[in-house]
Design a protein around this motif. Structure first.
Motif, PDB file in Angstrom:
ATOM      1  N   TYR A  20       0.810  -1.219   0.000  1.00  0.00           N
ATOM      2  CA  TYR A  20       0.000   0.000   0.000  1.00  0.00           C
ATOM      3  C   TYR A  20       0.846   1.273   0.000  1.00  0.00           C
ATOM      4  CZ  TYR A  20      -3.597  -3.366   1.178  1.00  0.00           C
ATOM      5  OH  TYR A  20      -4.444  -4.438   1.158  1.00  0.00           O
ATOM      6  N   GLU A  21       2.135   1.126  -0.272  1.00  0.00           N
ATOM      7  CA  GLU A  21       3.025   2.291  -0.274  1.00  0.00           C
ATOM      8  C   GLU A  21       2.753   3.167  -1.489  1.00  0.00           C
ATOM      9  OE1 GLU A  21       5.305   5.049   0.774  1.00  0.00           O
ATOM     10  OE2 GLU A  21       5.446   3.287   2.068  1.00  0.00           O
ATOM     11  N   ASN A  22       2.574   4.460  -1.251  1.00  0.00           N
ATOM     12  CA  ASN A  22       2.363   5.394  -2.357  1.00  0.00           C
ATOM     13  C   ASN A  22       3.673   6.022  -2.818  1.00  0.00           C
ATOM     14  OD1 ASN A  22      -0.392   5.429  -3.148  1.00  0.00           O
ATOM     15  ND2 ASN A  22      -0.939   6.483  -1.270  1.00  0.00           N
ATOM     16  N   ARG A  23       4.534   6.354  -1.875  1.00  0.00           N
ATOM     17  CA  ARG A  23       5.792   7.011  -2.236  1.00  0.00           C
ATOM     18  C   ARG A  23       6.783   5.995  -2.791  1.00  0.00           C
ATOM     19  NH1 ARG A  23       7.564  11.129   2.467  1.00  0.00           N
ATOM     20  NH2 ARG A  23       9.117  11.568   0.873  1.00  0.00           N
ATOM     21  N   THR A  24       7.587   6.442  -3.739  1.00  0.00           N
ATOM     22  CA  THR A  24       8.581   5.576  -4.377  1.00  0.00           C
ATOM     23  C   THR A  24       9.974   6.148  -4.143  1.00  0.00           C
ATOM     24  OG1 THR A  24       7.020   4.967  -6.121  1.00  0.00           O
ATOM     25  CG2 THR A  24       9.357   4.554  -6.546  1.00  0.00           C
ATOM     26  N   THR A  25      10.824   5.386  -3.497  1.00  0.00           N
ATOM     27  CA  THR A  25      12.199   5.804  -3.240  1.00  0.00           C
ATOM     28  C   THR A  25      13.102   5.148  -4.283  1.00  0.00           C
ATOM     29  OG1 THR A  25      11.708   5.928  -0.876  1.00  0.00           O
ATOM     30  CG2 THR A  25      14.028   5.944  -1.514  1.00  0.00           C
ATOM     31  N   LEU A  26      13.549   5.924  -5.252  1.00  0.00           N
ATOM     32  CA  LEU A  26      14.350   5.358  -6.340  1.00  0.00           C
ATOM     33  C   LEU A  26      15.612   4.689  -5.830  1.00  0.00           C
ATOM     34  CD1 LEU A  26      14.226   7.967  -9.266  1.00  0.00           C
ATOM     35  CD2 LEU A  26      12.835   5.925  -8.938  1.00  0.00           C
ATOM     36  N   SER A  27      16.299   5.303  -4.861  1.00  0.00           N
ATOM     37  CA  SER A  27      17.577   4.763  -4.394  1.00  0.00           C
ATOM     38  C   SER A  27      17.415   3.365  -3.792  1.00  0.00           C
ATOM     39  CB  SER A  27      18.215   5.698  -3.368  1.00  0.00           C
ATOM     40  OG  SER A  27      17.358   5.881  -2.254  1.00  0.00           O
ATOM     41  N   VAL A  28      16.223   3.059  -3.268  1.00  0.00           N
ATOM     42  CA  VAL A  28      15.972   1.760  -2.657  1.00  0.00           C
ATOM     43  C   VAL A  28      15.475   0.751  -3.681  1.00  0.00           C
ATOM     44  CG1 VAL A  28      14.581   0.501  -0.965  1.00  0.00           C
ATOM     45  CG2 VAL A  28      15.498   2.773  -0.399  1.00  0.00           C
ATOM     46  N   TYR A  29      14.468   1.146  -4.454  1.00  0.00           N
ATOM     47  CA  TYR A  29      13.778   0.184  -5.317  1.00  0.00           C
ATOM     48  C   TYR A  29      14.278   0.188  -6.766  1.00  0.00           C
ATOM     49  CZ  TYR A  29      10.639   0.199  -1.326  1.00  0.00           C
ATOM     50  OH  TYR A  29      10.119   0.119  -0.063  1.00  0.00           O
ATOM     51  N   PRO A  32      17.653   1.569  -8.101  1.00  0.00           N
ATOM     52  CA  PRO A  32      18.930   2.293  -7.958  1.00  0.00           C
ATOM     53  C   PRO A  32      19.541   2.747  -9.279  1.00  0.00           C
ATOM     54  CG  PRO A  32      19.173  -0.044  -7.431  1.00  0.00           C
ATOM     55  CD  PRO A  32      17.712   0.221  -7.512  1.00  0.00           C
ATOM     56  N   PHE A  33      19.359   1.970 -10.349  1.00  0.00           N
ATOM     57  CA  PHE A  33      19.960   2.386 -11.619  1.00  0.00           C
ATOM     58  C   PHE A  33      19.422   3.750 -12.050  1.00  0.00           C
ATOM     59  CE2 PHE A  33      19.808   2.684 -16.271  1.00  0.00           C
ATOM     60  CZ  PHE A  33      21.162   2.618 -16.560  1.00  0.00           C
ATOM     61  N   LEU A  34      18.111   3.926 -12.026  1.00  0.00           N
ATOM     62  CA  LEU A  34      17.532   5.208 -12.413  1.00  0.00           C
ATOM     63  C   LEU A  34      17.939   6.304 -11.435  1.00  0.00           C
ATOM     64  CD1 LEU A  34      15.781   6.873 -14.281  1.00  0.00           C
ATOM     65  CD2 LEU A  34      13.761   6.109 -13.015  1.00  0.00           C
ATOM     66  N   HIS A  35      18.058   5.947 -10.168  1.00  0.00           N
ATOM     67  CA  HIS A  35      18.511   6.914  -9.162  1.00  0.00           C
ATOM     68  C   HIS A  35      19.894   7.455  -9.520  1.00  0.00           C
ATOM     69  CE1 HIS A  35      19.654   8.684  -5.338  1.00  0.00           C
ATOM     70  NE2 HIS A  35      20.681   7.854  -5.268  1.00  0.00           N
ATOM     71  N   ARG A  59      19.808   9.639 -12.670  1.00  0.00           N
ATOM     72  CA  ARG A  59      19.308  10.968 -12.303  1.00  0.00           C
ATOM     73  C   ARG A  59      20.387  11.771 -11.593  1.00  0.00           C
ATOM     74  NH1 ARG A  59      14.629  11.676  -7.810  1.00  0.00           N
ATOM     75  NH2 ARG A  59      16.210  10.496  -6.630  1.00  0.00           N
ATOM     76  N   THR A  60      21.113  11.133 -10.664  1.00  0.00           N
ATOM     77  CA  THR A  60      22.157  11.833  -9.917  1.00  0.00           C
ATOM     78  C   THR A  60      23.222  12.392 -10.850  1.00  0.00           C
ATOM     79  OG1 THR A  60      21.793  10.427  -7.971  1.00  0.00           O
ATOM     80  CG2 THR A  60      23.901  11.590  -8.110  1.00  0.00           C
ATOM     81  N   ILE A  61      23.677  11.570 -11.799  1.00  0.00           N
ATOM     82  CA  ILE A  61      24.713  12.024 -12.735  1.00  0.00           C
ATOM     83  C   ILE A  61      24.179  13.144 -13.620  1.00  0.00           C
ATOM     84  CG2 ILE A  61      26.093  11.338 -14.744  1.00  0.00           C
ATOM     85  CD1 ILE A  61      26.449   8.603 -13.408  1.00  0.00           C
ATOM     86  N   LEU A  62      22.957  12.991 -14.109  1.00  0.00           N
ATOM     87  CA  LEU A  62      22.358  14.043 -14.941  1.00  0.00           C
ATOM     88  C   LEU A  62      22.252  15.364 -14.183  1.00  0.00           C
ATOM     89  CD1 LEU A  62      19.365  12.597 -17.013  1.00  0.00           C
ATOM     90  CD2 LEU A  62      21.337  13.872 -17.885  1.00  0.00           C
TER      91      LEU A  62
END
Length: 349
Positions: free
Chosen positions: A74-83, A85-88, A91-94
């Protein structure tokens, strides 16, 4: 079921702020943003770049989706670094390229140092992210993208270009500054949504944000939501927008009580959530509602672990959820009656 990187790409593409080259006034608080005739076209080009990146990620995302962690049901928020990481890291490099890069060659290139790379990542993983960006059309000069044994800390200068549309680099820089310096706790993920609205001198009204948020829904469902928005803002409700972890939550509050809201999230899609408090005062009216709605109201909401009838987490802390698909249209009259009853009770109080 776990959402994949292609699912993330599809969702991010849906929630991006609509593009425009309108010459809106920039808030003078944004001292780090240089205003010139290229800014608006640059942001528009950056948005087009993100669309292309998401399209590529939709096709190739499974090749990069190495994390197996699954968000709570039921989690609404999405933490890229956890779930994801590649996209995280992409994004960081960009963002590092945009924030730290210095414009040269009449803003057609960005000159960077090795601080655009991610310290905690191995050389191999950094190069993987850079190669992905080259697949999206960015040219990276000064790094051997195939040498996994190179010492990237020795790299002093990295030149970034985007031959397809060089003005995109202006937009990349502006949106990286917007995210890093001006993002807030309730307006996050500006960069990947290309939310240039934060730069505007004039605040974007809530109706516009509602319209932008519900654009993936069918025309009839959109009309219903806009009717609800108008009806309850006319009755004195405040419309408050919160965006956290790609979760867009638009809540309608009477004084300090939020009665209902619109949710858009990766894991749970689009839905209305309702937090009634006076259902016992109009029980006879509830008996006239659709059996579907009656069942939802009887079940109630709140922490499932604390409700004896449930005894486990059922997402009840978010309120009573109603999916925003065409099935909601058969409930529209009952929903309006329901909300009106709650408003009458709140106003009496």
């Amino acid at each position: 079921m776990r959402k994949t990187l292609p699912d993330v790409a599809n969702y991010l593409k849906q929630i991006m702020v609509p593009g425009t080259i309108e010459a809106y006034a920039i808030n003078p608080l944004f001292k780090n943003v240089t205003v010139n005739e290229n800014l608006y076209e640059g942001i528009h080009a950056f948005r087009a770049f993100l669309v292309q990146l998401y399209d590529f990620l939709y096709v190739k995302g499974n090749d990069y989706d190495n994390s197996k962690k699954v968000a709570h049901e039921y989690e609404n928020r999405t933490t890229l670094s956890v779930y994801y990481p590649f996209l995280h890291y992409v994004r960081t490099i960009l963002m590092n390229i945009g924030y730290y890069g210095k414009s040269v060659d009449s803003s057609n290139s960005l000159i960077c140092e090795n601080n655009i790379l991610v310290d905690k990542l191995s050389v191999t993983k950094n190069l993987e992210c850079l190669r992905f960006l080259t697949d999206c059309g960015i040219c990276i000069h000064g790094v051997d993208l195939n040498d996994k044994k190179q010492n990237i800390s020795n790299i002093k200068t990295i030149k970034i270009t985007y031959p397809k549309d060089p003005i995109m680099l202006t937009g990349l820089k502006v949106m990286a500054i917007a995210e890093t310096d001006y993002g807030t706790l309730v307006n996050q993920d500006i960069f990947l949504r290309c939310d240039y609205r934060i730069l505007k001198k004039e605040r974007t009204n809530e109706l516009t944000i509602v319209q932008d948020t519900i654009k993936p829904l069918t025309a009839d469902v959109r009309d219903f939501i806009l009717q609800l928005h108008q009806r309850y803002t006319d009755k004195g409700f405040n419309c408050i927008v919160e965006i956290k972890g790609f979760h867009i939550y638009i809540k309608y509050c009477y004084k300090r009580k939020d009665l209902w809201g619109i949710n858009a999230s990766l894991n749970n899609g689009y839905h209305i959530n309702v937090k009634p408090t006076k259902t016992d005062e109009y029980a006879d009216t509830i008996k006239t509602f659709s059996p579907i709605l009656q069942e939802l109201i009887v079940k109630g909401y709140g922490c499932g672990r604390k409700r004896e009838i449930i005894g486990h987490c059922d997402g009840g802390c978010r309120g009573i959820p109603i999916s925003l698909n065409d099935s909601v249209l058969s409930l529209r009259n009952d929903i309006v009656t329901w909300f009106d009853q709650e408003v009458s009770c709140l106003q009496k109080k």
